[in-house]
Design an enzyme around this catalytic site. Structure first.
Site, short mmCIF file in Angstrom:
data_model
loop_
_atom_site.label_atom_id
_atom_site.label_comp_id
_atom_site.label_asym_id
_atom_site.label_seq_id
_atom_site.Cartn_x
_atom_site.Cartn_y
_atom_site.Cartn_z
N LYS A 1 -112.75 54.40 -73.04
CA LYS A 1 -112.83 52.98 -72.72
C LYS A 1 -111.65 52.69 -71.79
O LYS A 1 -110.82 51.81 -72.05
CB LYS A 1 -112.78 52.18 -74.03
CG LYS A 1 -113.08 50.72 -73.90
CD LYS A 1 -114.54 50.38 -73.73
CE LYS A 1 -114.70 48.88 -73.59
NZ LYS A 1 -116.05 48.46 -73.15
N ASP B 1 -115.08 59.38 -84.73
CA ASP B 1 -115.39 59.07 -86.12
C ASP B 1 -116.66 58.22 -86.18
O ASP B 1 -117.62 58.51 -86.90
CB ASP B 1 -114.20 58.30 -86.71
CG ASP B 1 -114.19 58.32 -88.22
OD1 ASP B 1 -115.01 59.03 -88.82
OD2 ASP B 1 -113.34 57.62 -88.81
N TYR C 1 -105.44 56.26 -85.12
CA TYR C 1 -105.07 56.81 -86.43
C TYR C 1 -103.65 57.40 -86.40
O TYR C 1 -103.32 58.27 -87.18
CB TYR C 1 -106.09 57.86 -86.89
CG TYR C 1 -107.47 57.30 -87.19
CD1 TYR C 1 -107.66 55.95 -87.43
CD2 TYR C 1 -108.58 58.14 -87.25
CE1 TYR C 1 -108.92 55.43 -87.70
CE2 TYR C 1 -109.85 57.63 -87.53
CZ TYR C 1 -110.01 56.28 -87.75
OH TYR C 1 -111.26 55.78 -88.03
N ASP D 1 -118.83 52.12 -75.72
CA ASP D 1 -119.73 51.10 -76.27
C ASP D 1 -121.15 51.29 -75.74
O ASP D 1 -122.12 51.31 -76.49
CB ASP D 1 -119.19 49.68 -76.01
CG ASP D 1 -118.74 49.46 -74.57
OD1 ASP D 1 -118.71 50.44 -73.79
OD2 ASP D 1 -118.42 48.31 -74.22
N ASP E 1 -120.81 59.35 -87.03
CA ASP E 1 -121.52 58.75 -88.16
C ASP E 1 -122.81 58.09 -87.70
O ASP E 1 -123.83 58.13 -88.38
CB ASP E 1 -120.63 57.71 -88.86
CG ASP E 1 -119.87 58.31 -90.03
OD1 ASP E 1 -119.57 59.53 -89.98
OD2 ASP E 1 -119.57 57.58 -91.00
#
Ligand code: ATP
Ligand code: MG
Length: 326
Positions: free
Chosen positions: A167, A223, A120, A199, A227
């Protein structure tokens, strides 16, 4: 000492749940001055600006801000507001509550999401016809800041389990630095922690959420994983969040303006009231924060409940019940 709280209800159900949170803050034993500002679609239609300078200044000068929601103009409101408070950490607790339906009823996880960089960063380019790039920025300073915040948060809030999501096996430079820095910070704390590939972590979170406490994440991973966890515990009406900076902070529900139910008086105020509890914690009203959370838990278990939780009560009924328990 009196704290000044900027209150920005915004649009849609923001107008309904924000006053509910103020009612609750007025019911606890704390000394607050509330100053209200406009932001969002309605004020943009009137003045041409989604975030008027007066509102921005209110948030900048206050000790903390309560924000409801904005509709179409959400990005024009919340991104600058997060900037105004200098927020580097996004704190998103995902908890299941006794007596409420949830995919995973044994969930109590707090995601600590880095809030300023990663993918971002906003650095995107079209380098050729049909070819676009994005620069993923990870700095040692921001990584250290979020890791220190996360481990401290775990200590202060009684979590004995921290996970660092990354990662680094693929993004060797960027997540390599994030991971290395977070490990350095983790080693300096007296607390158990693990690192996890994000993941695999996503899968594990769905299957065994009870094994996790505090999860520290780079921006995008935080993020998405938070969620995902929201889905495990049963609905947007329940999830609070905090955007924390060096000496200012903004508290908002995870949900948006919910135009489909706005104006009907049936929005669930729990997410907003729980955001107010996070504000209390932030301003060192720990006992009051706990009392608010217990009152909300009691009402969630025994009712009254709003329609999103299967009840037929209104926002005001739920708020009154919370205040009553306080
Ligand atoms: P926005 O663009 O402002 O995010 P949205 O249409 O995406 O608006 P959300 O607020 O994100 O709406 O809500 C998504 C769904 O969840 C809607 O159906 C909404 O009614 C429901 N919802 C969200 N918050 C609440 C709440 N506090 N109480 C009850 N239902 C809610
Ligand atoms: Mg939405």
């Amino acid at each position: 000492m009196t704290h000044e709280i900027a209150v920005i209800p915004g649009d849609g159900i923001g107008q309904e749940v924000t006053p509910a949170a103020v009612d609750v803050l007025e019911a606890v034993d704390a000394d607050f001055d509330f100053v209200e500002g406009d932001a969002g679609d309605a004020v943009k239609a009137e003045t041409g600006e989604a975030l008027p300078a007066e509102t921005r200044d209110l948030a900048a000068d206050a000790d903390a801000t309560l924000f409801g929601a904005a509709g179409e103009t959400a990005a024009d409101v919340i991104l600058p507001l997060r900037d105004v408070v200098g927020s580097f950490a996004n704190v998103r607790p995902a908890r299941s509550y006794p007596g409420l339906d949830a995919v995973q009823p044994d969930t109590d996880i707090v995601f600590i999401r880095e809030n300023t960089e990663g993918v971002y960063s906003g650095i995107e380019a079209e380098i050729d016809d049909g070819v676009r790039t994005l620069t993923r920025v990870i700095t040692e300073d921001a990584s250290r800041e979020i890791a220190e915040f996360g481990f401290k948060y775990a200590k202060q809030n009684g979590f004995d389990d921290v996970t660092v999501a990354h990662k680094a096996n693929v993004m060797r430079e960027t997540d390599g630095l994030f991971l290395e820095t977070a490990q350095e910070v983790g080693d300096s704390f007296d607390i158990d922690y693990d690192t996890a590939l994000m993941d695999a972590l996503a899968m594990h979170l769905v299957m065994h959420p009870g094994e996790y406490g505090v999860v520290i994440c780079p921006n995008l991973a935080g993020d998405m994983l938070s969620d995902l966890a929201a889905g495990l515990v049963g609905g947007l009406g329940l999830l609070p969040s905090a955007n924390v900076g060096e000496d200012n902070a903004l508290f908002e529900p995870v949900h948006g303006s919910a135009p489909d139910i706005a104006g009907q008086g049936i929005a669930n105020p729990s997410a907003m009231i729980l955001s107010a509890a996070m504000l209390l914690d932030h301003l060192d009203y720990g006992d009051e924060a706990t009392a608010v959370r217990e009152a909300v838990e009691g009402v969630l278990a025994d009712g009254p409940r709003t329609p999103d939780l299967g009840g037929d009560a209104g926002t005001d009924d739920v708020t009154a019940a919370v205040v009553d328990r306080l």
